[in-house]
Design a protein around this motif. Sequence first.
Motif, PDB file in Angstrom:
ATOM      1  N   THR A 186       0.796  -1.303  -0.010  1.00  0.00           N
ATOM      2  CA  THR A 186      -0.195   0.037  -0.070  1.00  0.00           C
ATOM      3  C   THR A 186       0.954   1.424   0.110  1.00  0.00           C
ATOM      4  OG1 THR A 186      -0.272   0.106   2.296  1.00  0.00           O
ATOM      5  CG2 THR A 186      -1.875  -1.116   1.200  1.00  0.00           C
ATOM      6  N   LEU A 187       2.170   0.954  -0.001  1.00  0.00           N
ATOM      7  CA  LEU A 187       3.044   2.385  -0.156  1.00  0.00           C
ATOM      8  C   LEU A 187       2.908   3.109  -1.379  1.00  0.00           C
ATOM      9  CD1 LEU A 187       6.233   0.909   1.775  1.00  0.00           C
ATOM     10  CD2 LEU A 187       4.459   2.376   2.741  1.00  0.00           C
ATOM     11  N   THR A 188       3.168   4.214  -1.198  1.00  0.00           N
ATOM     12  CA  THR A 188       3.184   5.087  -2.315  1.00  0.00           C
ATOM     13  C   THR A 188       4.520   5.892  -2.466  1.00  0.00           C
ATOM     14  OG1 THR A 188       2.064   7.005  -1.377  1.00  0.00           O
ATOM     15  CG2 THR A 188       0.571   5.307  -2.722  1.00  0.00           C
ATOM     16  N   PHE A 189       5.036   6.135  -3.651  1.00  0.00           N
ATOM     17  CA  PHE A 189       6.398   6.642  -3.614  1.00  0.00           C
ATOM     18  C   PHE A 189       6.500   7.919  -4.398  1.00  0.00           C
ATOM     19  CE2 PHE A 189       7.066   1.914  -3.325  1.00  0.00           C
ATOM     20  CZ  PHE A 189       7.875   1.987  -1.947  1.00  0.00           C
ATOM     21  N   GLN A 190       5.369   8.375  -4.986  1.00  0.00           N
ATOM     22  CA  GLN A 190       5.471   9.623  -5.860  1.00  0.00           C
ATOM     23  C   GLN A 190       6.255  10.876  -5.178  1.00  0.00           C
ATOM     24  OE1 GLN A 190       2.594   7.951  -5.242  1.00  0.00           O
ATOM     25  NE2 GLN A 190       0.887   9.311  -4.534  1.00  0.00           N
ATOM     26  N   ASN A 191       5.779  10.881  -3.894  1.00  0.00           N
ATOM     27  CA  ASN A 191       6.370  12.045  -2.915  1.00  0.00           C
ATOM     28  C   ASN A 191       7.827  11.916  -2.446  1.00  0.00           C
ATOM     29  OD1 ASN A 191       4.232  13.713  -3.459  1.00  0.00           O
ATOM     30  ND2 ASN A 191       3.088  12.608  -1.840  1.00  0.00           N
ATOM     31  N   PHE A 192       8.443  10.674  -2.719  1.00  0.00           N
ATOM     32  CA  PHE A 192       9.757  10.364  -2.368  1.00  0.00           C
ATOM     33  C   PHE A 192      10.709  10.693  -3.235  1.00  0.00           C
ATOM     34  CE2 PHE A 192      13.099   7.463  -0.978  1.00  0.00           C
ATOM     35  CZ  PHE A 192      12.902   7.424   0.516  1.00  0.00           C
ATOM     36  N   LYS A 193      11.304  11.812  -2.799  1.00  0.00           N
ATOM     37  CA  LYS A 193      12.115  12.417  -3.869  1.00  0.00           C
ATOM     38  C   LYS A 193      13.712  12.195  -3.497  1.00  0.00           C
ATOM     39  CE  LYS A 193       8.860  15.021  -5.291  1.00  0.00           C
ATOM     40  NZ  LYS A 193       7.845  14.408  -6.134  1.00  0.00           N
ATOM     41  N   MET A 194      14.041  11.388  -2.318  1.00  0.00           N
ATOM     42  CA  MET A 194      15.467  11.368  -1.942  1.00  0.00           C
ATOM     43  C   MET A 194      16.165  10.325  -2.931  1.00  0.00           C
ATOM     44  SD  MET A 194      16.704  10.201   1.636  1.00  0.00           S
ATOM     45  CE  MET A 194      17.924  10.917   2.507  1.00  0.00           C
ATOM     46  N   PRO A 195      17.414  10.521  -3.268  1.00  0.00           N
ATOM     47  CA  PRO A 195      17.949   9.384  -4.109  1.00  0.00           C
ATOM     48  C   PRO A 195      18.282   8.226  -3.063  1.00  0.00           C
ATOM     49  CG  PRO A 195      18.957  11.712  -4.260  1.00  0.00           C
ATOM     50  CD  PRO A 195      18.192  11.876  -3.362  1.00  0.00           C
ATOM     51  N   CYS A 196      18.248   7.224  -3.537  1.00  0.00           N
ATOM     52  CA  CYS A 196      18.407   5.997  -2.991  1.00  0.00           C
ATOM     53  C   CYS A 196      19.336   4.776  -3.406  1.00  0.00           C
ATOM     54  CB  CYS A 196      17.087   5.098  -2.722  1.00  0.00           C
ATOM     55  SG  CYS A 196      15.885   6.146  -1.469  1.00  0.00           S
ATOM     56  N   LEU A 197      19.936   4.142  -2.863  1.00  0.00           N
ATOM     57  CA  LEU A 197      20.724   2.808  -3.314  1.00  0.00           C
ATOM     58  C   LEU A 197      20.092   1.782  -2.644  1.00  0.00           C
ATOM     59  CD1 LEU A 197      23.138   1.660  -4.553  1.00  0.00           C
ATOM     60  CD2 LEU A 197      24.447   2.053  -2.447  1.00  0.00           C
ATOM     61  N   LEU A 198      19.683   0.942  -3.584  1.00  0.00           N
ATOM     62  CA  LEU A 198      19.097  -0.278  -2.963  1.00  0.00           C
ATOM     63  C   LEU A 198      20.083  -1.396  -3.562  1.00  0.00           C
ATOM     64  CD1 LEU A 198      16.433   1.589  -3.229  1.00  0.00           C
ATOM     65  CD2 LEU A 198      15.244  -0.617  -2.979  1.00  0.00           C
ATOM     66  N   ALA A 199      20.616  -1.948  -2.563  1.00  0.00           N
ATOM     67  CA  ALA A 199      21.735  -2.931  -2.800  1.00  0.00           C
ATOM     68  C   ALA A 199      21.314  -4.176  -2.249  1.00  0.00           C
ATOM     69  CB  ALA A 199      23.177  -2.538  -2.538  1.00  0.00           C
ATOM     70  N   THR A 200      21.624  -5.230  -2.770  1.00  0.00           N
ATOM     71  CA  THR A 200      21.043  -6.461  -2.101  1.00  0.00           C
ATOM     72  C   THR A 200      22.292  -7.642  -2.414  1.00  0.00           C
ATOM     73  OG1 THR A 200      19.536  -8.308  -1.869  1.00  0.00           O
ATOM     74  CG2 THR A 200      19.673  -7.307  -3.931  1.00  0.00           C
ATOM     75  N   GLY A 201      22.322  -8.680  -1.961  1.00  0.00           N
ATOM     76  CA  GLY A 201      23.117  -9.600  -2.025  1.00  0.00           C
ATOM     77  C   GLY A 201      22.436 -10.493  -3.154  1.00  0.00           C
ATOM     78  N   SER A 202      23.369 -11.317  -3.902  1.00  0.00           N
ATOM     79  CA  SER A 202      22.755 -12.138  -4.904  1.00  0.00           C
ATOM     80  C   SER A 202      22.233 -13.719  -4.392  1.00  0.00           C
ATOM     81  CB  SER A 202      23.826 -12.603  -6.158  1.00  0.00           C
ATOM     82  OG  SER A 202      25.018 -13.249  -5.617  1.00  0.00           O
ATOM     83  N   TYR A 240      19.632   0.461  -8.258  1.00  0.00           N
ATOM     84  CA  TYR A 240      19.705  -0.798  -7.957  1.00  0.00           C
ATOM     85  C   TYR A 240      21.174  -1.741  -7.972  1.00  0.00           C
ATOM     86  CZ  TYR A 240      19.123  -5.877  -7.971  1.00  0.00           C
ATOM     87  OH  TYR A 240      19.101  -7.337  -7.854  1.00  0.00           O
ATOM     88  N   ARG A 241      21.719  -2.084  -7.020  1.00  0.00           N
ATOM     89  CA  ARG A 241      22.900  -2.942  -7.507  1.00  0.00           C
ATOM     90  C   ARG A 241      22.823  -4.092  -6.738  1.00  0.00           C
ATOM     91  NH1 ARG A 241      27.981   1.342  -6.823  1.00  0.00           N
ATOM     92  NH2 ARG A 241      27.218   3.023  -7.857  1.00  0.00           N
ATOM     93  N   LEU A 242      23.193  -5.354  -7.499  1.00  0.00           N
ATOM     94  CA  LEU A 242      23.367  -6.693  -6.954  1.00  0.00           C
ATOM     95  C   LEU A 242      24.893  -6.888  -6.673  1.00  0.00           C
ATOM     96  CD1 LEU A 242      21.691  -9.390  -6.773  1.00  0.00           C
ATOM     97  CD2 LEU A 242      22.519  -9.825  -9.077  1.00  0.00           C
ATOM     98  N   LEU A 243      25.050  -7.297  -5.421  1.00  0.00           N
ATOM     99  CA  LEU A 243      26.165  -7.610  -4.749  1.00  0.00           C
ATOM    100  C   LEU A 243      26.441  -9.070  -5.106  1.00  0.00           C
ATOM    101  CD1 LEU A 243      25.918  -5.356  -1.714  1.00  0.00           C
ATOM    102  CD2 LEU A 243      26.596  -4.722  -4.218  1.00  0.00           C
ATOM    103  N   ASP A 244      27.228  -9.408  -6.046  1.00  0.00           N
ATOM    104  CA  ASP A 244      27.421 -10.707  -6.346  1.00  0.00           C
ATOM    105  C   ASP A 244      28.142 -11.596  -5.257  1.00  0.00           C
ATOM    106  OD1 ASP A 244      27.162 -12.987  -8.373  1.00  0.00           O
ATOM    107  OD2 ASP A 244      29.257 -12.856  -8.707  1.00  0.00           O
ATOM    108  N   GLY A 245      27.493 -12.605  -5.111  1.00  0.00           N
ATOM    109  CA  GLY A 245      28.187 -13.600  -4.113  1.00  0.00           C
ATOM    110  C   GLY A 245      27.844 -13.259  -2.604  1.00  0.00           C
ATOM    111  N   LEU A 246      27.096 -12.369  -2.325  1.00  0.00           N
ATOM    112  CA  LEU A 246      26.860 -11.926  -0.907  1.00  0.00           C
ATOM    113  C   LEU A 246      25.365 -12.435  -0.435  1.00  0.00           C
ATOM    114  CD1 LEU A 246      28.583  -8.457  -0.537  1.00  0.00           C
ATOM    115  CD2 LEU A 246      29.670 -10.939   0.100  1.00  0.00           C
TER     116      LEU A 246
END
Length: 95
Positions: free
Chosen positions: A25-41, A63-69
Amino acid sequence: LNRLMQSYSPPSWIMFFTNWTQTPTLTFQNFKMPCLLATGSEDFSILPGDVETLAGCLPDAEYRLLDGLGHFSLIEDPAFTATHINDFLQKRLYQ
């Protein structure tokens, strides 16, 4: 890693999953901050594709995929993970 995982109590997991079930139910249109979403593969709890989908919903996310983590990339390979965070901050702060 096991000690860290054991430090989470059942009430903390219940609170987490209560909040997590509300994310559709979250909406993101007012979310203006730059974000890094990184996750391990190799993350055992959050599928990398779900993180990539979330990044696509945010107006200014990378988005960044952290290979092997896995789920605890900052513990598994702090230098590698910090490099990705630093790269993102350098690009966003000094563009």
